[in-house]
Each structure stands twice: as structure tokens, then as C-alpha cells.
Design a protein around this motif. Sequence first.
Motif, mmCIF file in Angstrom:
data_model
loop_
_atom_site.group_PDB
_atom_site.id
_atom_site.type_symbol
_atom_site.label_atom_id
_atom_site.label_comp_id
_atom_site.label_asym_id
_atom_site.label_seq_id
_atom_site.Cartn_x
_atom_site.Cartn_y
_atom_site.Cartn_z
ATOM 1 N N UNK A 247 0.083 1.459 2.175
ATOM 2 C CA UNK A 247 -1.077 2.002 2.374
ATOM 3 C C UNK A 247 -1.941 1.261 3.623
ATOM 4 N N UNK A 248 -2.886 2.202 3.846
ATOM 5 C CA UNK A 248 -3.986 1.626 4.935
ATOM 6 C C UNK A 248 -4.817 0.658 4.473
ATOM 7 N N UNK A 249 -5.003 -0.435 5.400
ATOM 8 C CA UNK A 249 -6.061 -1.633 5.097
ATOM 9 C C UNK A 249 -7.415 -1.411 6.106
ATOM 10 N N UNK A 250 -7.291 -0.391 6.762
ATOM 11 C CA UNK A 250 -8.464 -0.125 7.586
ATOM 12 C C UNK A 250 -9.791 -0.115 7.177
ATOM 13 N N UNK A 251 -10.214 0.222 6.082
ATOM 14 C CA UNK A 251 -11.624 0.054 5.323
ATOM 15 C C UNK A 251 -11.481 -0.546 3.979
ATOM 16 N N UNK A 252 -10.246 -0.325 3.273
ATOM 17 C CA UNK A 252 -10.387 -0.793 1.890
ATOM 18 C C UNK A 252 -8.753 -1.644 1.783
ATOM 19 N N UNK A 253 -8.821 -2.379 1.202
ATOM 20 C CA UNK A 253 -7.457 -3.138 0.624
ATOM 21 C C UNK A 253 -7.138 -2.479 -0.614
ATOM 22 N N UNK A 254 -6.020 -1.826 -1.033
ATOM 23 C CA UNK A 254 -5.616 -1.579 -2.119
ATOM 24 C C UNK A 254 -5.133 -2.132 -3.081
ATOM 25 N N UNK A 255 -4.611 -3.485 -2.763
ATOM 26 C CA UNK A 255 -4.099 -4.393 -3.496
ATOM 27 C C UNK A 255 -5.000 -4.603 -4.688
ATOM 28 N N UNK A 256 -4.480 -4.556 -5.861
ATOM 29 C CA UNK A 256 -5.259 -4.822 -7.295
ATOM 30 C C UNK A 256 -5.845 -3.569 -7.715
ATOM 31 N N UNK A 257 -5.678 -2.460 -6.880
ATOM 32 C CA UNK A 257 -6.102 -1.211 -7.454
ATOM 33 C C UNK A 257 -4.940 -0.258 -7.760
ATOM 34 N N UNK A 258 -4.273 -0.020 -6.879
ATOM 35 C CA UNK A 258 -2.793 0.702 -6.818
ATOM 36 C C UNK A 258 -1.975 0.410 -5.534
ATOM 37 N N UNK A 259 -0.716 0.852 -5.841
ATOM 38 C CA UNK A 259 0.289 0.491 -4.828
ATOM 39 C C UNK A 259 1.054 1.897 -4.763
ATOM 40 N N UNK A 260 1.778 1.814 -3.574
ATOM 41 C CA UNK A 260 2.768 2.891 -3.294
ATOM 42 C C UNK A 260 4.287 2.542 -3.591
ATOM 43 N N UNK A 261 5.089 3.413 -3.950
ATOM 44 C CA UNK A 261 6.384 3.128 -4.359
ATOM 45 C C UNK A 261 7.219 3.965 -3.371
#
Length: 292
Positions: free
Chosen positions: A127-141
Amino acid sequence: IQTERKNSGMDETVLLDAGDTLYSYATDFFYGYNEKLVQPIYQAMAAMEYDAITLGNHEFDYGWDYIEYQLKKSGLYEKTTVSNLLYEEDDSQVLAPSVVVEKEILMSDGRLQTVRVGIVGATRQSLSTKRQRYSGLFYGTDIYGAVKKEAERLKKEGVDVVVALIHGGIGIKDSTQTVSPGGRLATVSQIDAVVTSHTHEEFPTNQNLYKAYTSVDEKNGLIYGKPVVAVGSYAQNLGVINLEITYDGNGNLVVGNGNSKLLAVEESTKESETILNINKRYERYLEKKLDT
């Protein structure tokens, strides 16, 4: 799109988008100008009556709150499918793993037949980290594993046609199977057609790019016998998949022969008044920005 729907019948066509819709200077401008303004491209897609869409990696550039707001306000949320996106807290689905639409088609014997079409979407695992870090929220498989699992479930539940709608490439000519599993998905028996994107490939073409691969029938747009499309980028082409629906000896619906092709968007392609009118309403925003 209007021509294809007219030729085939509105209820005998399914309109899909494979992601990276929010990606341009224009979408960046509207995001920065007013986060509550529904992106004109989403308004246009809603007016075009898409049956299902998935999300690309660039949608996630904007952050989840913004994506969710845009999809809900435009009316596209219920049509969005991403099978490989899970909440970290409990591994539940963030978005629908598939969208099932019912189409009533006219069979060759004159009967009207309801056909259930399941569309399984998937986005890039990273997942992108440009404006938000998604770690801790959801993840891709893994795209392949998630789509295969959902396709198997759909067919088991009696869905007649299953289409893989992935934000990932074909992968026949390279080894990046995680990013480009489209060709591999065509080997899954429960999947009847594959729509790919992300890598800006075009398939099929008349350039004999796959002549060394026995698994590819580029003339008919088939990979492992299944129709596959990749439309390039920036609406250069409309990818068209044709599937034959027939009855077996017991009267059950089966998917028969298929093929795919690309229809190039030319200067002569007639513009849609609906889309032009939507865009026109927002020209003043751009003009105001330019004036300042």
C-alpha cells in the motif's frame, strides 16, 4: 462504451474499472482545493453506471478517510471490490471481496435468462505511504491467493460467471508474480475472464509480442484459453471481453468460448455530453486557481 452497450444490449454488458482513477494533476488539485468536493471523475463514473470497480495503488495516495468519503458520496462504494485488503485488528475485509450483479440476457433460443456475474477485485499488495501509513490499520495480501479463494467461493455458491478485476499486470513476460498475476489467474478453473492494469501494458495487440509463448493467443486475446485485457493508461483504449453463455445437457448455464480486444480512443471518438457537462461545472474552480 455507449456504442458497445447499444450493440450488445445494456443488460448484456458489464462495465468495470481496474483502478488508479484518482491519479493526475486534476485530482490532486481538487483534493487540495476542497476535500469535501466529490472528484469529477467519480461523478462521471457514477453517471456512466459502472457495475463494479476496484482500487489502484494511487487511490491510496490520498488516505483512507478521503477514499471512503469519495466512494460513498459518489455512490460507488457499494460497487467497489477489493478482496485482498484486511483490517489488522481482526483480519476482516475492509471492502467487499466481490460484487455480484445480475444480468438478464436473451439466449439464442429466445428465452430470457438471468445470469449472475461475480467480479472479484484486488489491489497492489504493497500500500502507498504518500499521505498515510496504513500499518496498524489494514494490510494487503497476495492478489492471486485472495482472488482465487473468492472465485472458488462464488462458483460454489452458484455464480455463473466470475471475472478477476485486478490492479496488477499480466506477468507472462516477467517474473513479478506478486505484482502481475493476471496470466496466472487465467489458469484458475473458476475464473472466466481477467481484467488487468497497473503496469500500463496493452493486451491484446497485433504486434506479436507474445509469439514465443504457447499459452498466449494474442489474435483472440486469450491466455491459457481465457480472455484477458490490459488497456494501457489514461483511457487510451476500451478493453472489450466477449463471453459465450450456453446451456449444458442438464440445462445449466456454462461459459463457452470467449475473446478480447482493444478499441482505441481516437480523435474522432464522439465525446459524451454527460461527461462534458460534469467537467464544465468544475471549470470555474480551475479558472479561479489560474487567476490567482
